[in-house]
Design a protein around this motif. Structure first.
Motif, short mmCIF file in Angstrom:
data_model
loop_
_atom_site.label_atom_id
_atom_site.label_comp_id
_atom_site.label_asym_id
_atom_site.label_seq_id
_atom_site.Cartn_x
_atom_site.Cartn_y
_atom_site.Cartn_z
N ILE A 129 44.43 34.91 48.78
CA ILE A 129 43.46 35.98 48.49
C ILE A 129 44.10 37.35 48.29
CG2 ILE A 129 41.65 34.77 49.77
CD1 ILE A 129 42.09 36.78 52.06
N ALA A 130 45.35 37.55 48.74
CA ALA A 130 45.92 38.90 48.75
C ALA A 130 47.27 38.94 48.05
CB ALA A 130 46.08 39.40 50.19
N GLN A 131 47.44 39.93 47.17
CA GLN A 131 48.74 40.17 46.56
C GLN A 131 49.67 40.77 47.60
OE1 GLN A 131 49.61 39.08 43.81
NE2 GLN A 131 47.99 39.18 42.28
N GLN A 132 50.92 40.36 47.54
CA GLN A 132 51.90 40.80 48.52
C GLN A 132 53.17 41.28 47.80
OE1 GLN A 132 52.44 37.60 51.40
NE2 GLN A 132 50.37 36.91 51.01
N GLY A 133 53.95 42.12 48.47
CA GLY A 133 55.19 42.60 47.89
C GLY A 133 55.16 44.10 47.66
N ASN A 134 56.24 44.62 47.18
CA ASN A 134 56.41 46.07 47.07
C ASN A 134 56.05 46.59 45.68
OD1 ASN A 134 57.01 48.55 48.22
ND2 ASN A 134 59.12 48.51 47.47
N ARG A 135 54.96 46.06 45.09
CA ARG A 135 54.50 46.53 43.79
C ARG A 135 53.08 46.05 43.58
NH1 ARG A 135 54.51 43.01 39.65
NH2 ARG A 135 54.97 44.69 38.20
N THR A 136 52.41 46.59 42.58
CA THR A 136 51.06 46.15 42.26
C THR A 136 51.10 44.96 41.31
OG1 THR A 136 50.89 47.72 40.43
CG2 THR A 136 50.13 48.47 42.60
N HIS A 137 49.92 44.34 41.14
CA HIS A 137 49.80 43.14 40.31
C HIS A 137 48.50 43.23 39.50
CE1 HIS A 137 52.98 40.90 42.53
NE2 HIS A 137 52.61 41.71 43.50
N PRO A 138 48.41 42.50 38.38
CA PRO A 138 47.16 42.50 37.62
C PRO A 138 45.97 42.06 38.49
CG PRO A 138 48.92 41.53 36.32
CD PRO A 138 49.47 41.73 37.71
N ALA A 139 44.81 42.59 38.16
CA ALA A 139 43.60 42.28 38.92
C ALA A 139 43.19 40.82 38.73
CB ALA A 139 42.46 43.19 38.47
N ALA A 140 42.50 40.31 39.74
CA ALA A 140 41.83 39.01 39.68
C ALA A 140 42.78 37.83 39.51
CB ALA A 140 40.78 39.00 38.56
N GLU A 141 44.01 37.94 40.00
CA GLU A 141 44.92 36.80 39.99
C GLU A 141 44.74 35.92 41.22
OE1 GLU A 141 48.82 38.09 37.37
OE2 GLU A 141 48.94 38.24 39.54
N LYS A 142 44.17 36.48 42.27
CA LYS A 142 43.95 35.72 43.50
C LYS A 142 42.49 35.30 43.60
CE LYS A 142 48.13 36.08 45.32
NZ LYS A 142 48.96 34.93 45.75
N GLN A 143 42.19 34.50 44.62
CA GLN A 143 40.83 33.99 44.77
C GLN A 143 39.88 35.10 45.22
OE1 GLN A 143 40.97 30.69 47.51
NE2 GLN A 143 42.41 29.52 46.25
N PRO A 144 38.66 35.12 44.70
CA PRO A 144 37.67 36.11 45.15
C PRO A 144 37.01 35.68 46.45
CG PRO A 144 36.69 34.70 43.50
CD PRO A 144 38.14 34.26 43.63
N ASN A 145 36.29 36.61 47.07
CA ASN A 145 35.52 36.23 48.26
C ASN A 145 34.17 35.66 47.85
OD1 ASN A 145 33.87 38.42 47.64
ND2 ASN A 145 34.45 39.63 49.42
N ALA A 146 33.32 35.41 48.82
CA ALA A 146 32.04 34.74 48.53
C ALA A 146 31.12 35.59 47.66
CB ALA A 146 31.35 34.38 49.85
N PHE A 147 31.31 36.89 47.60
CA PHE A 147 30.51 37.76 46.73
C PHE A 147 31.09 37.83 45.32
CE2 PHE A 147 28.74 40.47 50.45
CZ PHE A 147 27.62 39.66 50.52
N GLY A 148 32.27 37.25 45.10
CA GLY A 148 32.90 37.33 43.79
C GLY A 148 33.75 38.57 43.60
N LEU A 149 34.23 39.15 44.69
CA LEU A 149 35.06 40.36 44.64
C LEU A 149 36.53 39.98 44.78
CD1 LEU A 149 32.86 42.49 47.05
CD2 LEU A 149 32.95 42.71 44.56
N TYR A 150 37.37 40.57 43.93
CA TYR A 150 38.81 40.28 43.94
C TYR A 150 39.59 41.40 44.62
CZ TYR A 150 37.76 36.75 40.37
OH TYR A 150 37.26 35.67 39.68
N ASP A 151 40.68 41.01 45.27
CA ASP A 151 41.66 41.97 45.80
C ASP A 151 41.06 42.95 46.80
OD1 ASP A 151 43.80 40.94 44.16
OD2 ASP A 151 42.93 42.04 42.47
N MET A 152 40.05 42.52 47.54
CA MET A 152 39.57 43.39 48.61
C MET A 152 40.66 43.58 49.66
SD MET A 152 36.51 44.38 47.81
CE MET A 152 35.73 45.03 49.29
N LEU A 153 41.55 42.62 49.75
CA LEU A 153 42.73 42.72 50.61
C LEU A 153 43.95 42.58 49.71
CD1 LEU A 153 41.58 40.41 53.56
CD2 LEU A 153 41.21 42.87 53.29
#
Length: 357
Positions: free
Chosen positions: A257-281
């Motif tokens: 669910i969460a991107q990790q590392g010392n840089r940013t990543h494109p949106a919506a590459e990880k799994q969303p939560n139950a509301f359909g929101l990406y990268d909340m973490l």
């Protein structure tokens, strides 16, 4: 004595050669071949590219002399710092994505060099100029409706700032952006991209911004969309949406669910939560509307944070923990950040938009 016309023409030709030789310091006609100007610079059509594995991209190279004139016919040597990530054809600038990662492609000619940085990713590369996609524009599909409800906010397990856990009711439905505000969305409104990680691409979160910059962005966005009321979510709305009905610290396994590392990543590459929101973490820490302050221990309805500047001074609230401190990524995590661009954390803080239905 008069020379015949044929002898006169021969004599004139010899005289002309003598004059030319004298003007060139006595050089013979064979030494008058013009010199080839050296290459003074190499200009590549891109300084960076995002590339999907298995896809290719052509980089054009323009050679110039010291006067700025274009040179042609010079052989260019191409090489890759990491061929296993991105390879380049030896006879031209065709770059192929091989494996997710970063690589530097180098063009060399006559001791002059130029570079292009390549970010290879396994997911499709999104170009917001030509693609309708999450993180591109502000159409209704970029938002999800969050229903009203109640939840347990904060945590008694972690930092002092997350305590005490208390009951909160969000009494009104609202719309929340499915992704963090992206570089493309910011540039469409503000006309520039301030991001430190600008090479990440159109759908990577905007950063290197402060709370005051966000307010100007929202003001301009609302002015351009009559009847709309874009805003920052409150801290309570943010945590309620992040939990999406889950009482747990995270709405799924961290790696999923969460991107990790010392840089940013494109949106919506990880799994969303139950509301359909990406990268909340993960990815970037997100600013919310509240001034930073301690929680109240009592149950509250639609809290908006301290009404006035408290013991922390004018400090804004950020939620979620970004990729750089991913180990803190949990729904209750909160911290105070300066409302201006903080030089210590300028590439870690972004936001997402809320909107009234």
């Amino acid at each position: 004595m008069r020379l015949p016309p044929r002898r006169l023409r021969s004599f004139a030709a010899v005289l002309l050669l003598a004059v030319l030789a004298a003007s060139c310091g006595g050089d013979t006609p064979s030494s008058l071949t013009p010199t080839v100007p050296p290459v003074a610079s190499i200009e590549l059509s891109r300084s960076w590219i995002n590339l999907q594995t298995g896809r290719f991209f052509y980089i054009a190279a323009t050679l110039r002399d010291r006067d700025g004139s274009v040179l042609t016919g010079r052989p260019i040597a191409w090489s890759s710092s990491t061929p296993g990530v991105a390879s380049v054809s030896a006879g031209g600038g065709t770059i192929t994505g091989e494996y997710p990662g970063l690589a530097t492609i180098t063009a060399t000619v006559e001791s002059k060099v130029a570079f292009v940085e390549v970010h290879v990713q396994s997911t499709p590369v999104v170009d917001c100029d030509s693609t309708a996609h999450l993180g591109c524009g502000f159409a209704p599909e970029q938002f999800v409706r969050i229903p009203p409800g109640s939840f347990r906010m904060g945590s008694d397990r972690y930092t002092l700032y997350e305590r005490p856990a208390h009951d909160v009711t969000v009494s009104r439905a609202f719309l929340l952006q499915r992704t963090e505000v992206t570089q493309s969305q910011w540039q469409a409104v503000m006309g520039r991209n301030p991001s430190y990680w600008f090479k990440c691409g159109d759908t990577c979160p905007v950063e290197k911004i402060g709370w005051d910059d966000i307010q100007l962005f929202i003001q301009r966005l609302n002015a351009a969309n009559a009847g709309a009321r874009f805003r920052l979510p409150t801290e309570a709305e943010w945590e309620y949406a992040a939990r999406a009905g889950s009482p747990e610290d995270r709405y799924g396994p961290l790696d999923s669910i969460a991107q990790q590392g010392n840089r940013t990543h494109p949106a919506a590459e990880k799994q969303p939560n139950a509301f359909g929101l990406y990268d909340m973490l993960g990815n970037v820490t997100e600013m919310v509307s509240d001034i930073f302050g301690p929680y109240e221990a009592t149950a509250v309805v639609d809290p908006t944070g301290p009404a006035t500047v408290g013991p922390f001074g004018r400090v804004c609230t950020a939620r979620g923990a970004g990729a750089a401190n991913w180990w803190e990524a949990r729904a209750s995590y909160r911290e105070g950040r300066t409302c201006q661009v903080d030089p210590r954390y300028y590439n870690e803080v972004g936001f997402r938009l809320a909107r009234d239905p």
